[in-house]
Every structure is written in structure tokens, then in C-alpha cells.
Design a protein around this motif. Structure first.
Motif, PDB file in Angstrom:
ATOM      1  N   LEU A   1     -18.972  43.151  25.019  1.00 56.36           N
ATOM      2  CA  LEU A   1     -19.835  42.656  23.951  1.00 56.36           C
ATOM      3  C   LEU A   1     -19.623  41.162  23.703  1.00 56.36           C
ATOM      4  CD1 LEU A   1     -22.040  43.476  21.993  1.00 56.36           C
ATOM      5  CD2 LEU A   1     -20.259  44.076  20.338  1.00 56.36           C
TER       6      LEU A   1
ATOM      7  N   PRO B   1     -13.569  50.735  24.318  1.00 59.17           N
ATOM      8  CA  PRO B   1     -14.553  50.347  23.307  1.00 59.17           C
ATOM      9  C   PRO B   1     -14.950  48.874  23.315  1.00 59.17           C
ATOM     10  CG  PRO B   1     -12.609  51.345  22.281  1.00 59.17           C
ATOM     11  CD  PRO B   1     -12.371  51.303  23.756  1.00 59.17           C
ATOM     12  N   THR B   2     -14.296  48.051  24.139  1.00 60.50           N
ATOM     13  CA  THR B   2     -14.733  46.660  24.233  1.00 60.50           C
ATOM     14  C   THR B   2     -15.877  46.501  25.234  1.00 60.50           C
ATOM     15  OG1 THR B   2     -13.110  46.095  25.944  1.00 60.50           O
ATOM     16  CG2 THR B   2     -12.435  45.810  23.629  1.00 60.50           C
TER      17      THR B   2
ATOM     18  N   LEU C   1     -26.349  49.419  19.443  1.00 57.65           N
ATOM     19  CA  LEU C   1     -25.314  50.326  19.930  1.00 57.65           C
ATOM     20  C   LEU C   1     -25.326  51.597  19.088  1.00 57.65           C
ATOM     21  CD1 LEU C   1     -22.442  47.791  20.609  1.00 57.65           C
ATOM     22  CD2 LEU C   1     -24.174  48.676  22.180  1.00 57.65           C
TER      23      LEU C   1
ATOM     24  N   VAL D   1     -19.633  47.778  26.742  1.00 52.30           N
ATOM     25  CA  VAL D   1     -20.892  48.402  26.349  1.00 52.30           C
ATOM     26  C   VAL D   1     -21.582  48.928  27.595  1.00 52.30           C
ATOM     27  CG1 VAL D   1     -23.184  47.918  25.399  1.00 52.30           C
ATOM     28  CG2 VAL D   1     -21.160  46.911  24.339  1.00 52.30           C
TER      29      VAL D   1
ATOM     30  N   THR E   1     -20.904  51.959  23.114  1.00 56.44           N
ATOM     31  CA  THR E   1     -19.647  51.467  23.662  1.00 56.44           C
ATOM     32  C   THR E   1     -19.057  52.542  24.563  1.00 56.44           C
ATOM     33  OG1 THR E   1     -18.435  52.217  21.714  1.00 56.44           O
ATOM     34  CG2 THR E   1     -19.132  49.907  21.744  1.00 56.44           C
TER      35      THR E   1
END
Length: 170
Positions: free
Chosen positions: A108, A15-16, A121, A18, A10
């Protein structure tokens, strides 16, 4: 068997998202998990951030920790990366065949558009691999250290790829 997967991490700033690379060959968990653990242990000396950097450096035909500089490749332009695997065709004898593709970046929640069977991941903060199906559904989490085999690849396969650990979401 040719099962395509994505391997990456990520985005630390978002963090949303990738950041990942495609691996074209043998993307099943029973192969990818022990292979990533072996690359992590030997090539990157258990440095998970270095593992992420190594994987994100190329799109891959296949990952194989036993790759050497003299490993034969199937197509012109592929490059063996010792201790890691074979890249997709990008250069042959110093002559560019195709420019390298940029890292694939995707949310993701939109993973189903990628046409891959699995998404792995790597989490540098926890030294784990989070396994997702091709549509982005989280399947399990494996600590890199537990995927290392002390008695051959078969043991690593049983621990990492055959069934999720007891603590994994089902």
C-alpha cells in the motif's frame, strides 16, 4: 466518466500487501461504495469473503449490480457477470482474446505507482470498505451494511460516497 480504481483486500498472511483488481470505469466513491454494497447484499448474500473472491476473479471494465447474462458489452471479449459487472476483454465466443491478467499485488505504501484515482480495500473481518486515495492515503471506512439503500441508489450515494462518516479519519 472513466475514473480507474483498484478494489481488493489486504493479504491475510502479510497485511502490508494488497491484492486487488483494476476497475476502469466510474471508480468514484459515490458509485463504487453503493455498488459494492449491492453486490455484497444480493450476489454474495452478505458474505464479505465471497465478495472479495468475486472481485478478485477478474479485472473489470465496470461494476454494476444490475448486469445480466444478456447485458450488451462494448468490446469483443468482454463478459457480463450477472449481478456483478462487465469484465475486461478476455474471451469472445469461447476464443481467448487475451489471457487474464493475474491479481495485482502491491504494498500500500507504493500505491502511487499504480495510476489509479481510488483504492478500496474490503475487510472481511469487519464487513467494511476502507477507502484510500490513489497514493494510498486512508480517507474513510464504510460498513457495507450502511451503504445499502432502502429508497434507491441516491440514498446510498449520500451515505457512502459524498462525505466520510463522523468516525472516519480526516
Amino acid at each position: 466518466m472513466s475514473t480507474t480504481c483498484c478494489i481488493g483486500a489486504t493479504d491475510p498472511d502479510n497485511p502490508t500487501l494488497v491484492r486487488a483488481r483494476i476497475v476502469h470505469y466510474d471508480g468514484y466513491p459515490s458509485n463504487v461504495l453503493p455498488t459494492l454494497a449491492a453486490i455484497w447484499a444480493t450476489h454474495t448474500h452478505q458474505d464479505t469473503a465471497a465478495l472479495i473472491t468475486t472481485i478478485l476473479a477478474n479485472d473489470w471494465e465496470q461494476l454494476d449490480e444490475d448486469t445480466t447474462a444478456s447485458t450488451d458489452t462494448n468490446f469483443a471479449g468482454q463478459k457480463p457477470v450477472p449481478g456483478v459487472g462487465i469484465t475486461l476483454a478476455s474471451a469472445s465466443d469461447g476464443v481467448t482474446v487475451d489471457p487474464p491478467e493475474p491479481v495485482t499485488v502491491f504494498p500500500l505504501c507504493h500505491a502511487g505507482h499504480l495510476d489509479v484515482a481510488w483504492i478500496y480495500l474490503i475487510d472481511a473481518a469487519t464487513d467494511t470498505i476502507v477507502v484510500h486515495t490513489g497514493d494510498g492515503t486512508r480517507v474513510s471506512v464504510y460498513p457495507l451494511g450502511t451503504c445499502l439503500s432502502t429508497d434507491g441508489a441516491g440514498a446510498a450515494e449520500r451515505r457512502c460516497g459524498s462525505q466520510p462518516p463522523a468516525s472516519a479519519p480526516r
